[in-house]
Write a protein that holds these residues in place. Structure first.
Motif, short mmCIF file in Angstrom:
data_model
loop_
_atom_site.label_atom_id
_atom_site.label_comp_id
_atom_site.label_asym_id
_atom_site.label_seq_id
_atom_site.Cartn_x
_atom_site.Cartn_y
_atom_site.Cartn_z
N ALA A 1 0.84 -1.21 0.00
CA ALA A 1 0.00 0.00 0.00
C ALA A 1 0.87 1.25 0.00
O ALA A 1 0.58 2.23 -0.69
N ILE A 2 1.98 1.22 0.77
CA ILE A 2 2.89 2.37 0.80
C ILE A 2 3.53 2.58 -0.57
O ILE A 2 3.58 3.69 -1.10
N ALA A 3 4.01 1.48 -1.17
CA ALA A 3 4.69 1.60 -2.47
C ALA A 3 3.75 2.21 -3.51
O ALA A 3 4.14 3.10 -4.27
N SER A 4 2.49 1.78 -3.53
CA SER A 4 1.63 2.31 -4.60
C SER A 4 1.19 3.73 -4.27
O SER A 4 1.09 4.57 -5.17
N HIS A 5 1.01 4.05 -2.99
CA HIS A 5 0.69 5.44 -2.64
C HIS A 5 1.84 6.38 -3.01
O HIS A 5 1.63 7.44 -3.59
N LEU A 6 3.07 5.99 -2.70
CA LEU A 6 4.22 6.84 -2.99
C LEU A 6 4.42 7.04 -4.49
O LEU A 6 4.83 8.11 -4.93
N ALA A 7 4.12 6.00 -5.26
CA ALA A 7 4.26 6.13 -6.71
C ALA A 7 3.31 7.20 -7.23
O ALA A 7 3.69 8.06 -8.03
N VAL A 8 2.07 7.18 -6.74
CA VAL A 8 1.06 8.12 -7.23
C VAL A 8 1.32 9.53 -6.72
O VAL A 8 1.32 10.49 -7.49
N THR A 9 1.55 9.68 -5.41
CA THR A 9 1.59 11.03 -4.86
C THR A 9 2.98 11.65 -4.87
O THR A 9 3.10 12.86 -4.85
N ARG A 10 4.05 10.82 -4.84
CA ARG A 10 5.37 11.39 -4.71
C ARG A 10 6.31 11.02 -5.85
O ARG A 10 7.48 11.39 -5.83
#
Lengths: 488, 488
Positions: free
Chosen positions: A173-182
């Motif tokens: 979940a962290i990896a995909s959130h970071l890809a999108v937002t950061r």
């Protein structure tokens, strides 16, 4: 072996055992004999009465007496010989003489003790404290549901030592959130879940450096970053921050040879500077050329208030020499203690084994609740709500400063995050302002306190607006204005 | 400054912007221009078209174009001059050339990587694994109630950074529990709540020692203890364990001058020896005389199977030079990650400030749930149930070994805890036995793996019975017997 009369044991026990106590007789007997032995009342070599005699004397069962002796024997208070039971030779002087152990004086403890008290010690002051999100606005109900969901779906195996690197559901979940937002490039395998950002920083130091290596920190900069580097016995060199971020020259690289660089490029803490893309690329290129690694601490970049979100350094070029560090302390709440470290792709296989030795996993319950909270979309919705709220609060703080501060000042930062940095003349000593403000329940921080090598221009306040409501900004800044006026 | 034709920007953007994408036009435009700049397609010095021209060409609003340029300017991709907007000078070589950063080769990482893979990597094997409590017997319902209670009573302030030393309610519950069950003398203020025992060990090392100091560990001994000392760059010296526990001579103290001693006196790990009270007092007296400190790791002493509970060293004498370490991993469950450290009374005031720098507090939710679970009496009831269960399981394991192991062996330990130590001839190499056992889903540990300086007699198995049901003991030990027979 001496055989003094055993009457002293019976004398000792003249005060009868307490037959109504919750403490079983056997335990009482053991305890009293042990205390007498340690105190020296039953000297070494003393022969104890036979269990039969003791049982008769004390009106206890023979079995109780035997069990008590057996226990004393097991612990080494007495020894057995062919005739029976004898008090062992103990170095009982330990308890009588003054303790000669020197107080601890390790370099770390004394270094840390010499720091000024950290803001955590002023727990009652909350207004304008930097780094604290809007605690009353946190969606507790949704979080409780996520916790309950994780508790319900717990299996016996969830209770066991988990993956030391973190629950895979959360890492994904962290990896995909970071890809999108950061714009961070990483797989779930590169993500390590940590005890807040601080453990991530400690891990970087322990994995990358040897004691005595050189590290660069931004000056002024984040205390926690400095602490982590100092705790690793690194030679910590301050680097000034200009309008483009951390400033360095080609000579610095040759003469200082840093192994690790700690930086907050998205929103420099505390100045709020955004590191320019030119500086980012130059820093990464130099790090690559000199075999150094960069810690990118992206602590509050989710709250972007003007312009587009700025992509993390980590994702700016491929194979960046960057360890990306983030935290849920600002985006969720501080006591959650969840942070994360994104390992460089190339480093990840090498560090699997050391990380598994250093970390123990666990907190599966909160980690699975956090993964659920993200997957269900509550996290991004909360971020969006908070972004609007913080924008309003910052605006209110800016207006209040303009209207009520009453001394010439400049405001820095504010493109993202939860704080503004206000500089004013060193004629108004920031440390004195902060002390006075605490008496009014405010917790701004002194800009000078963030400097390793304080300069006169490092005088001002770091003002957090995350947990301070709009309607209180005016009155609070008025009080600050009054304090400043009093110091003039 | 060069002024190449700006047609290349328009050429670059020939592929039209995606007007149905969720990504706003402004963000698409920014992203594509940034990528082109970083890739070198838009060289430094290139003058970009005016926003009006760009807006017309791309059929976007003038405002979108202006905002995109403003953002590029803020991040430093472009610079503004009087005529307009020009691509900035970036060191774009960073992304093209091979990354020259050396892979990390710090002493710590390589030391840790050279250790044999830890048992955590064989997560699928669970039978006979040491150190794991009866996961299926944990009272999940009561724990969920305690968690829900803590969640309900959470205030916004519970979400904030808590006391770095732990929630006071939990520290008080631990202090009074330890006084009753372990004879530990301490106030709530001396208790520090940690991330399992491992963080407590790391703290002891960081607070008490300097790199290069000497530390003693029991040999064979607990891997986690050794790791913590090695991570602190200490000189780690092995001390043999005899029938009375950790063995040392007066000469050892003079020539080796240890600063820190790591020991498991209540139930030596892995041998199961109980340190005699004579040895305990002698060790404390010598530590006091030589200015050393003892870490007493009391990891599983709550489960006492024969005789009276053995009082902790910490409470044996007043002002003991002891840092007492405990964990809820065995008494509750491992993924809870709650441990504690009891500071010596005298040391506590000195260490307040360093501890507040090193720790961040948090996990208030689980800490308050744990305090509730203890206050409501669930904890002691669970311990009593588990004590009976583990006694049965140990008995079943002993019988099975007698009946089915089939080779001469001796059993050590078992007076408390969750494991037995079985020694047998080095003709049956324990490492080979463990490897073979893993293929049957068993996770015993090789006794030789606990040694710093392996001796021939350090050959055998450490067998955990905490999480292994009674009825499976016979079949499991039969398989071990078969494996041993195959190695003969």
């Amino acid at each position: 072996m001496k055989t003094p009369s055993s009457s002293s044991l019976l004398a000792l026990l003249e005060a009868p055992l307490d037959r109504v106590s919750a403490e079983p007789l056997q335990r009482q007997l053991c305890r009293r004999i042990k205390d007498a032995i340690v105190a020296g009342d039953l000297p070494a070599g003393l022969r104890l009465p036979a269990t039969r005699a003791l049982a008769q004397e004390l009106v206890i069962s023979r079995n109780t007496a035997s069990m008590a002796y057996e226990h004393l024997l097991a612990e080494g208070y007495v020894v057995a010989d062919r005739q029976g039971t004898v008090v062992a030779e103990l170095r009982t002087h330990a308890h009588t003489r003054t303790n000669a152990s020197s107080p601890p004086s390790p370099r770390l403890a004394s270094r840390l003790a010499s720091l000024r008290p950290s803001p955590a010690t002023t727990a009652d002051c909350t207004a304008l404290r930097p780094g604290v999100p809007a605690l009353t606005q946190f969606p507790q109900a949704h979080w409780r549901l996520a916790l309950a969901y994780a508790a319900r779906s717990a299996t016996p195996n969830t209770l066991n030592y988990g993956d030391p690197l973190g629950e895979l559901a959360l890492r994904a979940a962290i990896a995909s959130h970071l890809a999108v937002t950061r714009g961070v490039h990483c797989t779930a395998e590169q993500v390590v879940v940590t005890e807040g950002a601080q453990e991530a920083l400690n891990l970087c130091v322990r994995l990358i450096t040897n004691p005595g290596d050189t590290a660069w920190v931004e000056d002024p900069g984040y205390r926690g970053g400095k602490s982590a580097l100092q705790a690793g016995d690194l030679r910590v060199l301050p680097k000034r921050v200009d309008a483009e971020g951390l400033y360095f020259t080609a000579t610095d690289w040759r003469t200082e040879q840093p192994r690790l660089i700690y930086t907050t490029p998205s929103h420099q803490y505390p100045l709020g500077t955004v590191m320019s893309v030119a500086r980012r690329l130059a820093l990464m290129a130099a790090a690559q050329a000199h075999g150094a690694w960069i810690i990118e601490d992206d602590y509050d970049s989710e709250f972007r208030h003007s312009g587009e979100p700025i992509r993390a350094m980590q994702g700016l070029v491929s194979d960046a020499p960057v360890l990306y560090v983030g935290t849920f302390s600002k985006t969720m709440f501080p006591s959650l203690r969840l942070g994360f470290l994104v390992l460089p792709e190339r480093m990840q296989p090498l560090l699997q084994q050391p990380l598994r030795e250093l970390l123990r996993g666990g907190h599966s319950h909160e980690q699975l609740a956090m993964a659920r909270f993200m997957e269900a979309g509550h996290f991004v919705r909360h971020l969006a709500r908070m972004r609007r709220l913080y924008r309003e609060r910052q605006q209110a703080l800016r207006s209040a400063l303009g209207q009520h501060l009453g001394v010439p000042h400049s405001i820095e930062g504010g493109r993202s995050g939860l704080h503004l940095c206000v500089r004013f003349s060193a004629n108004y000593a920031d440390v004195a302002v902060v002390e006075a403000a605490q008496r009014y329940g405010m917790a701004p921080q002194a800009l000078s306190g963030f400097a390793l090598e304080p300069q006169t221009q490092d005088n001002g306040l770091v003002l957090g607006y995350g947990n301070t409501p709009v309607e209180t900004m005016g009155p609070l800044v008025k009080k600050l204005g009054k304090i400043l006026k009093g110091l003039a």
